[in-house]
Design a protein around this motif. Sequence first.
Motif, PDB file in Angstrom:
ATOM      1  N   GLY A 130       0.812  -1.203   0.000  1.00  0.00           N
ATOM      2  CA  GLY A 130       0.000   0.000   0.000  1.00  0.00           C
ATOM      3  C   GLY A 130       0.845   1.252   0.000  1.00  0.00           C
ATOM      4  N   SER A 131       0.513   2.170   0.883  1.00  0.00           N
ATOM      5  CA  SER A 131       1.226   3.449   0.951  1.00  0.00           C
ATOM      6  C   SER A 131       2.472   3.389   1.819  1.00  0.00           C
ATOM      7  N   TYR A 132       2.755   2.241   2.443  1.00  0.00           N
ATOM      8  CA  TYR A 132       3.853   2.183   3.409  1.00  0.00           C
ATOM      9  C   TYR A 132       5.233   2.432   2.794  1.00  0.00           C
ATOM     10  N   PRO A 133       5.565   1.918   1.603  1.00  0.00           N
ATOM     11  CA  PRO A 133       6.875   2.271   1.029  1.00  0.00           C
ATOM     12  C   PRO A 133       7.061   3.777   0.863  1.00  0.00           C
ATOM     13  N   ALA A 134       6.010   4.474   0.431  1.00  0.00           N
ATOM     14  CA  ALA A 134       6.112   5.928   0.286  1.00  0.00           C
ATOM     15  C   ALA A 134       6.271   6.603   1.652  1.00  0.00           C
ATOM     16  N   ILE A 135       5.569   6.076   2.661  1.00  0.00           N
ATOM     17  CA  ILE A 135       5.687   6.608   4.021  1.00  0.00           C
ATOM     18  C   ILE A 135       7.119   6.443   4.533  1.00  0.00           C
ATOM     19  N   GLN A 136       7.666   5.250   4.326  1.00  0.00           N
ATOM     20  CA  GLN A 136       9.015   4.972   4.803  1.00  0.00           C
ATOM     21  C   GLN A 136      10.055   5.821   4.068  1.00  0.00           C
ATOM     22  N   LYS A 137       9.814   6.070   2.778  1.00  0.00           N
ATOM     23  CA  LYS A 137      10.726   6.921   2.007  1.00  0.00           C
ATOM     24  C   LYS A 137      10.679   8.350   2.520  1.00  0.00           C
ATOM     25  N   ARG A 138       9.469   8.853   2.805  1.00  0.00           N
ATOM     26  CA  ARG A 138       9.333  10.219   3.341  1.00  0.00           C
ATOM     27  C   ARG A 138      10.030  10.332   4.693  1.00  0.00           C
ATOM     28  N   MET A 139       9.837   9.330   5.554  1.00  0.00           N
ATOM     29  CA  MET A 139      10.486   9.365   6.863  1.00  0.00           C
ATOM     30  C   MET A 139      11.998   9.289   6.733  1.00  0.00           C
ATOM     31  N   GLY A 140      12.475   8.533   5.739  1.00  0.00           N
ATOM     32  CA  GLY A 140      13.912   8.456   5.500  1.00  0.00           C
ATOM     33  C   GLY A 140      14.500   9.813   5.143  1.00  0.00           C
ATOM     34  N   ARG A 141      13.777  10.574   4.329  1.00  0.00           N
ATOM     35  CA  ARG A 141      14.258  11.909   3.967  1.00  0.00           C
ATOM     36  C   ARG A 141      14.274  12.835   5.188  1.00  0.00           C
ATOM     37  N   MET A 142      13.251  12.708   6.033  1.00  0.00           N
ATOM     38  CA  MET A 142      13.210  13.539   7.237  1.00  0.00           C
ATOM     39  C   MET A 142      14.316  13.143   8.210  1.00  0.00           C
ATOM     40  N   ALA A 143      14.602  11.843   8.283  1.00  0.00           N
ATOM     41  CA  ALA A 143      15.702  11.388   9.143  1.00  0.00           C
ATOM     42  C   ALA A 143      17.031  11.946   8.652  1.00  0.00           C
ATOM     43  N   ASP A 144      17.249  11.916   7.343  1.00  0.00           N
ATOM     44  CA  ASP A 144      18.480  12.487   6.779  1.00  0.00           C
ATOM     45  C   ASP A 144      18.593  13.972   7.124  1.00  0.00           C
TER      46      ASP A 144
END
Length: 391
Positions: free
Chosen positions: A302-316
């Motif tokens: 579902g939308s979880y890969p996009a969620i995880q990608k967004r969180m990855g950018r915020m973590a960076d």
Amino acid sequence: MSANDQRPHHRPTGARPLRGGWTDLQRQEGHSFLHWVDREQRLLKGFEALATALRETLVEEIQTPADARDVWEAAPAVLSRCNDPATYTMRRTEVAYAWLHLLDRYVRTWLALEHLLLGRLLPMGRYGVRVLDVGTGPGPSAFSTHDFYVAMEDYARTADAPRWRQSPDITCVEPVMNHIRHIVAERLAVKEAPRSVLCMTGGLHDFSTILPTQERRQFENSLRNEYEEYYNEERGEWDADPIYTREQANWEANTYRRYRLFTFSNFLTTLDTISSFQANIEDILSDARAGSVLLIIGAQGGSYPAIQKRMGRMADAGGFRRRNNAVKVAVAHAQLDQRLCDEIRWFYRYLKLLAGHLPANTPCATKLRKELEGDQPIKFALSAVHAFRKS
């Protein structure tokens, strides 16, 4: 110095510097600790204790046929519509959620923490580890994290390895599902669990209010404005002195809202959720000290890969540089899937005993009833685990 290398309430004095860092310790002794955990069956024992407390709590909560029917009606929603706010307005949603998710996600979080340790990413601190568990629900990640760090404390005593003495201090953030977690934590404490489990009885209700940098400034100002009144005999009048010096107020404030582990489990279910809390997430991540870890445990499709990608950018953007290779965890990996089946089917039989026939008016309810009334193993979901460490 990282945040958890400071005592919460007392300025450290005469503390010896540790030889090597926490990463070195996990590389050198992590396998020994995990071997001890496996030999002592700490995951199984934690699962059994939580299962017993949960059984007693669910039975106490559900006493009538109407209660049982409400739980059954809510069950499809907590399985298929966890990201729909309407789910949490249904009667007995919290009971249904705890019944179907608490034990399963307890195990998955434990396995995620083991993977952090194997990857030398597990947060550790000289005086223990403060955890912010966001979207706690009935507490699967919070209870599991607590028990994992308690196992480290027990290992420290058994193996005479004081650096593994990592006391947990967990702050739960949950807007609606707090009642079950509170009752279960009290039951565990009565049955000789460490008193630290009682931190699960409280928590914060609104994630949008958590802005550490602002809160810390406000806290420091309030400390600097605290005065102790006394009667000045020389002047013959009441006088007042500040309770804290400028330096003391600054030191105390800098220990406030300092966490080493941030767990987001089943909270970030839509991109809109991230957008609505973006300011809070960004403030938390940029404010975190070196050695802090962001742990995201969620679904895969579902939308979880996009969620995880967004969180990855915020973590960076927040300075979290080191990350794990995403791993998948499931209750079957701990060979506890049959025990989990037994617990879930036991409560289903209890619901039927109270209410008699439980209708299956939706495809999800039909599938659930088929699984619960059959003799084949239930298929439990996998979780994808993503971790980011601040350098």
